[in-house]
Design a protein around this motif. Sequence first.
Motif, PDB file in Angstrom:
ATOM      1  N   PRO A  94      17.096  57.538 -53.890  1.00 42.53           N
ATOM      2  CA  PRO A  94      16.284  56.667 -54.752  1.00 42.53           C
ATOM      3  C   PRO A  94      14.809  56.596 -54.383  1.00 42.53           C
ATOM      4  O   PRO A  94      13.956  56.541 -55.276  1.00 42.53           O
ATOM      5  N   LEU A  95      14.474  56.592 -53.091  1.00 43.16           N
ATOM      6  CA  LEU A  95      13.060  56.514 -52.732  1.00 43.16           C
ATOM      7  C   LEU A  95      12.339  57.839 -53.025  1.00 43.16           C
ATOM      8  O   LEU A  95      11.170  57.835 -53.441  1.00 43.16           O
ATOM      9  N   THR A  96      13.022  58.949 -52.815  1.00 40.42           N
ATOM     10  CA  THR A  96      12.457  60.248 -53.178  1.00 40.42           C
ATOM     11  C   THR A  96      12.184  60.290 -54.673  1.00 40.42           C
ATOM     12  O   THR A  96      11.107  60.708 -55.127  1.00 40.42           O
TER      13      THR A  96
ATOM     14  N   GLY B  96      23.402  56.817 -44.102  1.00 39.41           N
ATOM     15  CA  GLY B  96      22.772  57.731 -45.041  1.00 39.41           C
ATOM     16  C   GLY B  96      21.386  58.142 -44.605  1.00 39.41           C
ATOM     17  O   GLY B  96      20.930  57.838 -43.502  1.00 39.41           O
ATOM     18  N   GLY B  97      20.691  58.839 -45.487  1.00 44.90           N
ATOM     19  CA  GLY B  97      19.355  59.335 -45.193  1.00 44.90           C
ATOM     20  C   GLY B  97      18.294  58.254 -45.270  1.00 44.90           C
ATOM     21  O   GLY B  97      18.516  57.167 -45.793  1.00 44.90           O
ATOM     22  N   ARG B  98      17.108  58.589 -44.802  1.00 46.12           N
ATOM     23  CA  ARG B  98      16.035  57.597 -44.716  1.00 46.12           C
ATOM     24  C   ARG B  98      15.476  57.219 -46.081  1.00 46.12           C
ATOM     25  O   ARG B  98      14.754  56.221 -46.202  1.00 46.12           O
ATOM     26  N   ASN B  99      15.782  57.993 -47.112  1.00 43.10           N
ATOM     27  CA  ASN B  99      15.320  57.668 -48.464  1.00 43.10           C
ATOM     28  C   ASN B  99      16.417  57.065 -49.329  1.00 43.10           C
ATOM     29  O   ASN B  99      16.200  56.826 -50.522  1.00 43.10           O
ATOM     30  N   ASP B 100      17.586  56.821 -48.724  1.00 44.71           N
ATOM     31  CA  ASP B 100      18.647  56.093 -49.399  1.00 44.71           C
ATOM     32  C   ASP B 100      18.382  54.596 -49.286  1.00 44.71           C
ATOM     33  O   ASP B 100      17.708  54.138 -48.355  1.00 44.71           O
ATOM     34  N   VAL B 101      18.930  53.825 -50.219  1.00 45.48           N
ATOM     35  CA  VAL B 101      18.798  52.366 -50.164  1.00 45.48           C
ATOM     36  C   VAL B 101      20.137  51.749 -50.520  1.00 45.48           C
ATOM     37  O   VAL B 101      20.542  51.720 -51.682  1.00 45.48           O
TER      38      VAL B 101
ATOM     39  N   ALA C 295      21.462  59.889 -51.966  1.00 45.90           N
ATOM     40  CA  ALA C 295      21.420  61.298 -52.359  1.00 45.90           C
ATOM     41  C   ALA C 295      22.831  61.868 -52.336  1.00 45.90           C
ATOM     42  O   ALA C 295      23.654  61.488 -51.502  1.00 45.90           O
ATOM     43  N   ARG C 296      23.114  62.792 -53.256  1.00 47.95           N
ATOM     44  CA  ARG C 296      24.424  63.444 -53.314  1.00 47.95           C
ATOM     45  C   ARG C 296      24.232  64.922 -53.640  1.00 47.95           C
ATOM     46  O   ARG C 296      24.707  65.426 -54.643  1.00 47.95           O
ATOM     47  N   GLY C 297      23.504  65.632 -52.766  1.00 47.29           N
ATOM     48  CA  GLY C 297      23.277  67.046 -52.986  1.00 47.29           C
ATOM     49  C   GLY C 297      22.592  67.289 -54.309  1.00 47.29           C
ATOM     50  O   GLY C 297      21.570  66.683 -54.629  1.00 47.29           O
TER      51      GLY C 297
END
Length: 365
Positions: free
Chosen positions: A210-212, A244-249, A202-204
Amino acid sequence: MRLKAFILTSLVAAGLVVPATSAHAARGMEVAIQDDSVFLNNSWYGRDKAFQRAHELGVTRLRVNVLWARVVANPNGRSPQANPGYNWGNFDTLVAQAAAQGIRVQLTLTGPAPAWATGNHRVGVYKPNARQFARFARDAATHFKGRVDRYGIWNEPNWKSWLEPHGSSPRIYRGLYKGAYSAIKRADPSAKVLIGETSPQARGRAGMAPLTWLRAMVGHSRLKADGYAHHPYDYRHSPRTVAGGRNDVTIASLGRLTKELSRLAHRRLLRTPHGGALPVYLTEYGYLVHGRFAMNSQRAARYLTQAFSIALHNGRVKSMLQYGLVSPPQVVNWDSSLLANNGQARPMFNSLKSWVAHARGALAK
């Protein structure tokens, strides 16, 4: 014996040797490369020399982006063209030369779209028309039938610069993908079609995790694909550091993606044509050699082979791609090339070449 074990452990940690059991589990992973300026446009260095260096790396797959507006005769027209007048010349030359070299090609069909196929009637990525894109995909698959065996659908659709409006990109992409998948399969039933081609983080307001994005894109649809394509970059951390966040891969958190793909397959929302969970194709990766995120060359070399080892050890990964072969003559913002613009090999080239030689028995022929 202790010394021998210590040396083997060190080589595995560096990514230069692959443990036999893990390598067997992931047997068949491709080593792939992309450098459109060199391979497709022959802009510098020379295509023949580039293929020679690709062979040194054990490359068996070449990815090429097909920018929709760049291959039609009149991209600025306001009305759909009865005959788009495609210019396939460079692609035909490259596909033929790659085949002669024993290298298969993946074409990623992507924007910008011509003005007559966007929501604002300007060449770009704003609300591309799904019906017109399906026609483009059909025409490409028809033209390359029997010569190209794999297509990716759009490039990094979860990134604002590739698909807008950003907040609507999951829904827009779903329409683009469904039309393109059906069109390609009708034109060439044997061709494989990859969904996703997502960026890693994610980048704002510029990039959706990607998972979101994947969950929103699939929604309640029942989609089919031959694989999921993803770009697991993390040019700031070790390949073993989950950040990163939990929805990043990223490369360190591939398990998040395979778990989500398994969940979607179990719910019959996104599956292969045979009903299974999607395999993963890592269609871009690399470390920057210029700019604020440039990494020490020796560290980058070590990290690159570690990343390829992680991909190989994951039995769902079918392909891992190094993005960039030769640096351009001028410094650019994004450059993860393995060779300097004079052709001199960087440490990353030598380390990847060595890794491929050690892992050859576990890689796709």
